[in-house]
Structures are given as structure tokens and as C-alpha cells.
Scaffold this active site. Structure first.
Site: not given
Ligand code: GLN
Length: 238
Positions: A219, A217, A90
Site C-alpha cells: 500500500e 507494504h 506486515c
Molecule cells: N514490527 C512491527 C510489529 O511488530 C510491524 C511493522 C510494520 O507493520 N511495518 O507489529
């Protein structure tokens, strides 16, 4: 691999879901044929203890600031340039991308290494978070439970298109073309399955050399197949 009997996975522990990654790697030990040790990484000198690194989900601007304050930005770029295995989830995917759209006003710092363009928050804001089955053939027939929280969208499998929402952020030039003969390989998709293979915005995981990135995610689920996949990737490319 070092003389240690096993693999040490560092988890960048400046911000975000690092505890959960450490717990998932710890839970692999019951079944894996290799001993997996995972450690929280907060200082540059700790990189030397690690065979691989995870950059967790969280908030990419906060992670970038934490890296800067810890003096970890350039050591981590050097680590990536050396071809050490890194998995970004992410926000970690955003950090590894060479180009990101929709970032902080004025641009934001990316580590880079992965020649893709991501759209930050491309699936929408926190209220648009969702869970859905992820199709990942490398993990077998059973779909992976994908948890998407302000997740990045893969907008292009190259860093050169710049089609998304302004502003556009770029990683430094010396992070480009690290694995010139290795194409970016999509490894997971979300529905619609029929055109998923050809639609970049449905691609939710990619691999490039020794870099792995997932927009969701793993995890935050009890399914450890992707953690196991990363450990195998570390062993296979050692
Ligand atoms: N949108 C987030 C960012 O810009 C990432 C979101 C996440 O890791 N759940 O870092």
C-alpha cells in the site's frame, strides 16, 4: 458474494497504514472490471458489510490492543474461522500467524489462522528498513517493489518449530488447522533467487486457503497488482 454489484473490502482502521490501503483499492476502480468499495472498519458490526478484510501494517501490539478495546478480537477470529478472505500486511501478517517469536515480553495476542511461524522485527529495527525487488510469479515477470519496515521474517511454514527469539506467542487452539487439506503456499520471495524457494526466511508472502499475508507494504507503493490480486482472490473463492 452478496447481491451488491462489486466487492466491499474492509480495512481495519485502528492503527497503521489503513488510509493507504483504502486509497489503493479506490484506485483500482479505473481499470478493474469489478467495482471495488473499501471501507474503514472500527466496529464489529461493520464486518457484516464486508466481503473481505485487510489488516494493515503498523504495530502488532497496538493493533491487538485496539482490537481488544473495540471488541473485535473474537468477531474477527470467528470471521477467519468461517473462511472469509483476509489479507495481512506486515503487522497484519504477524496478527494472522499462529506463532510469533520475538514479540512483546510475556507474549502478545495473535488472531491466528495462518499456520506459520514469524519472527517479529526479523529483518531488524526501523533503521534496517529497506526496499527491494520482490519476485512474485503470480504477478508476472516484473518484480514487485517491496517496502520492508521492521518487517516480520517467515521462520517456518508451520507453527510448530519455535526456533526463533523468545518469547513465543501463540494463537488460540481453535484457530489452528482451519484448512487442514490446504498447504501454506509461498507466493513471493526476495533474493537470493537461487535458493529462495527452499529458504523460509526469503519467503515474503504466503497464501493459505482464503488467507493472504505479505511481510512488506504494497500500500506504500503505487503498484496496485497485489491489491488487484486480493480482489481476484476474493472473487475466485466467493
Ligand atoms: N514490527 C512491527 C510489529 O511488530 C510491524 C511493522 C510494520 O507493520 N511495518 O507489529
Amino acid at each position: 458474494m452478496s447481491e451488491r454489484t462489486g466487492v466491499t473490502i474492509g480495512v481495519l482502521a485502528l492503527q497503521g497504514a489503513f488510509h493507504e490501503h483504502i486509497a489503493r483499492f479506490a484506485s483500482l476502480n479505473a481499470s478493474a472490471n469489478v467495482s471495488v468499495r473499501s471501507i474503514a472498519v472500527r466496529r464489529p458490526e461493520q464486518l457484516a458489510q464486508c466481503d473481505a478484510l485487510v489488516i494493515p501494517g503498523g504495530e502488532s501490539t497496538a493493533i491487538a490492543l485496539g482490537l481488544h478495546n473495540a471488541g473485535l478480537t473474537e468477531p474477527l477470529r470467528a470471521w477467519i474461522r468461517e473462511g472469509r478472505p483476509v489479507w495481512g500486511t506486515c503487522a497484519g501478517m504477524i496478527m494472522l500467524a499462529n506463532t510469533a517469536t520475538g514479540g512483546k515480553r510475556g507474549g502478545q495476542e495473535l488472531l491466528g489462522g495462518l499456520p506459520i511461524q514469524v519472527g517479529r522485527n526479523g529483518f531488524g529495527s526501523q533503521v534496517n528498513s529497506f526496499e527491494c525487488d520482490v519476485h512474485c510469479p503470480a504477478l508476472g515477470e516484473t518484480p514487485f517493489p517491496g517496502v520492508f519496515i521492521r518487517a516480520p521474517v517467515v521462520e517456518a511454514l508451520s507453527a510448530a518449530d519455535h526456533k526463533g527469539t523468545l518469547p513465543v506467542s501463540h494463537s488460540p487452539d481453535d484457530m489452528h488447522d482451519l484448512f487442514p487439506h490446504t498447504p501454506v503456499q509461498p507466493i513471493a520471495w526476495i533474493p537470493p533467487a537461487a535458493d529462495a524457494a527452499s529458504d523460509p526466511s526469503r519467503i515474503v508472502a504466503v497464501r493459505h486457503g482464503r488467507l493472504l499475508a505479505t511481510s512488506f507494504h504494497p500500500e506504500l507503493t503505487t503498484d496496485t497488482r497485489l491489491h488487484n490480486y486480493f480482489v481476484q482472490m476474493v472473487l475466485d473463492t466467493a
